[in-house]
Design a protein around this motif. Structure first.
Motif, PDB file in Angstrom:
ATOM      1  N   LEU A  11      45.523  41.103  40.534  1.00 17.74           N
ATOM      2  CA  LEU A  11      44.208  40.897  39.944  1.00 17.74           C
ATOM      3  C   LEU A  11      43.997  39.416  39.615  1.00 17.74           C
ATOM      4  O   LEU A  11      42.899  38.843  39.858  1.00 17.74           O
ATOM      5  CB  LEU A  11      44.058  41.756  38.673  1.00 17.74           C
ATOM      6  N   VAL A  12      45.049  38.785  39.099  1.00 16.18           N
ATOM      7  CA  VAL A  12      44.929  37.345  38.765  1.00 16.18           C
ATOM      8  C   VAL A  12      44.660  36.535  40.020  1.00 16.18           C
ATOM      9  O   VAL A  12      43.820  35.639  40.057  1.00 16.18           O
ATOM     10  CB  VAL A  12      46.190  36.866  38.034  1.00 16.18           C
ATOM     11  N   LEU A  13      45.407  36.869  41.074  1.00 14.62           N
ATOM     12  CA  LEU A  13      45.212  36.124  42.336  1.00 14.62           C
ATOM     13  C   LEU A  13      43.831  36.363  42.910  1.00 14.62           C
ATOM     14  O   LEU A  13      43.185  35.430  43.442  1.00 14.62           O
ATOM     15  CB  LEU A  13      46.296  36.524  43.359  1.00 14.62           C
ATOM     16  N   LYS A  14      43.344  37.553  42.879  1.00 13.87           N
ATOM     17  CA  LYS A  14      41.993  37.843  43.347  1.00 13.87           C
ATOM     18  C   LYS A  14      40.975  37.060  42.555  1.00 13.87           C
ATOM     19  O   LYS A  14      40.014  36.487  43.092  1.00 13.87           O
ATOM     20  CB  LYS A  14      41.693  39.340  43.231  1.00 13.87           C
ATOM     21  N   GLY A  15      41.150  37.018  41.178  1.00 15.96           N
ATOM     22  CA  GLY A  15      40.226  36.260  40.354  1.00 15.96           C
ATOM     23  C   GLY A  15      40.232  34.793  40.721  1.00 15.96           C
ATOM     24  O   GLY A  15      39.192  34.123  40.814  1.00 15.96           O
ATOM     25  N   VAL A  16      41.452  34.267  40.922  1.00 22.16           N
ATOM     26  CA  VAL A  16      41.563  32.844  41.318  1.00 22.16           C
ATOM     27  C   VAL A  16      40.899  32.624  42.664  1.00 22.16           C
ATOM     28  O   VAL A  16      40.200  31.630  42.895  1.00 22.16           O
ATOM     29  CB  VAL A  16      43.045  32.415  41.350  1.00 22.16           C
ATOM     30  N   GLY A  17      41.071  33.593  43.576  1.00 18.31           N
ATOM     31  CA  GLY A  17      40.445  33.473  44.890  1.00 18.31           C
ATOM     32  C   GLY A  17      38.941  33.493  44.794  1.00 18.31           C
ATOM     33  O   GLY A  17      38.241  32.699  45.452  1.00 18.31           O
ATOM     34  N   ALA A  21      36.561  30.453  45.902  1.00 21.32           N
ATOM     35  CA  ALA A  21      35.518  30.692  46.895  1.00 21.32           C
ATOM     36  C   ALA A  21      34.167  30.319  46.346  1.00 21.32           C
ATOM     37  O   ALA A  21      33.331  29.705  47.025  1.00 21.32           O
ATOM     38  CB  ALA A  21      35.550  32.145  47.338  1.00 21.32           C
ATOM     39  N   PHE A  22      33.909  30.660  45.099  1.00 21.29           N
ATOM     40  CA  PHE A  22      32.634  30.299  44.502  1.00 21.29           C
ATOM     41  C   PHE A  22      32.506  28.795  44.376  1.00 21.29           C
ATOM     42  O   PHE A  22      31.447  28.205  44.646  1.00 21.29           O
ATOM     43  CB  PHE A  22      32.517  30.971  43.116  1.00 21.29           C
ATOM     44  N   ALA A  23      33.630  28.139  43.996  1.00 22.81           N
ATOM     45  CA  ALA A  23      33.582  26.682  43.838  1.00 22.81           C
ATOM     46  C   ALA A  23      33.344  26.008  45.164  1.00 22.81           C
ATOM     47  O   ALA A  23      32.514  25.082  45.310  1.00 22.81           O
ATOM     48  CB  ALA A  23      34.866  26.175  43.208  1.00 22.81           C
ATOM     49  N   VAL A  24      34.074  26.465  46.203  1.00 24.67           N
ATOM     50  CA  VAL A  24      33.905  25.850  47.539  1.00 24.67           C
ATOM     51  C   VAL A  24      32.520  26.145  48.068  1.00 24.67           C
ATOM     52  O   VAL A  24      31.847  25.269  48.644  1.00 24.67           O
ATOM     53  CB  VAL A  24      34.994  26.378  48.491  1.00 24.67           C
TER      54      VAL A  24
END
Length: 229
Positions: A11-17, A21-24
């Protein structure tokens, strides 16, 4: 215990992803949208204008070059080629033909003149040779045979032979005089030596080994000069 921890990590990795993605995506949206708008609204129209400008300038330059080339070709044609061709056809070709004919005739005339001069020089040479023979060779031969030869014989008989005999006589007299002078000098030296040194002793004759007249061998005698001693 590990399964809940793994799920939490997923879940943490998905959130970071999602965050990345939103930032990029936001960054791309912020950068790409203005860039796209700038490309379509500014760069592309300016590029089309520059291309059209370059094409127009190239067309103008090409047109000017073609027109200038055509003008130069016309100038060269009407100022150089046409006058040169006219001069060639109207002047040089007729003059060349005329010069060829004249040169051919002059060559033929010179050939005839050379042959005539050869015959004339041969005849003149023969005539001069005959004159030289008539005026110099024949008189010279006649003078040599008629005058010089008898005069030479006369000079040899009257002058040269007596002169040679006289020279030989003088030579003999000179040789005799020199011989007498040498003999006189030898006698004078001998007399001077006798006066200074006295007379040299005369060698005594030894016993003769010749047979005497009375003691000579005869046919009737048995005694010889060898057995008598």
């Amino acid at each position: 215990m590990l399964l809940p921890v793994g799920r939490v990590l997923v879940l943490v990795l998905k959130g970071v992803g999602y965050v990345l993605a939103f930032a990029v995506g936001g960054a791309l949206a912020v950068v790409a949208l203005p860039g796209r708008w700038l490309y379509h609204r500014v760069v592309k129209p300016v590029g089309r204008g520059v291309v059209r400008l370059v094409r127009g300038l190239a067309a103008v330059v090409l047109t000017v070059a073609v027109r200038c080339g055509a003008v130069l070709v016309l100038l060269v044609r009407y100022l150089a080629v046409v006058p040169a061709s006219v001069v060639w056809r109207r002047v040089l070709v007729p003059v060349g033909r005329l010069l060829l004919v004249v040169g051919r005739e002059v060559g033929a005339a010179l050939g005839h003149a050379w042959r005539v001069a050869g015959h004339v020089s041969l005849a003149v040479g023969r005539f001069l040779k005959a004159l030289f023979r008539w005026f110099f060779v024949a008189p010279g031969r006649w003078v040599y045979r008629t005058v010089l030869t008898p005069v030479g014989h006369l000079v040899r008989a009257v002058v040269l032979r007596p002169a040679a005999e006289a020279a030989r006589g003088v030579g003999r007299a000179v040789r005799q005089t020199l011989a007498v002078a040498r003999e006189t000098a030898r006698q004078a030296r001998a007399d001077l030596r006798r006066m200074l040194l006295g007379a040299a002793p005369q060698p005594q004759p030894g016993p003769s080994r010749e047979l005497g007249e009375g003691r000579a061998r005869t046919l009737g005698s048995s005694t010889t000069a060898l057995t008598e001693d």
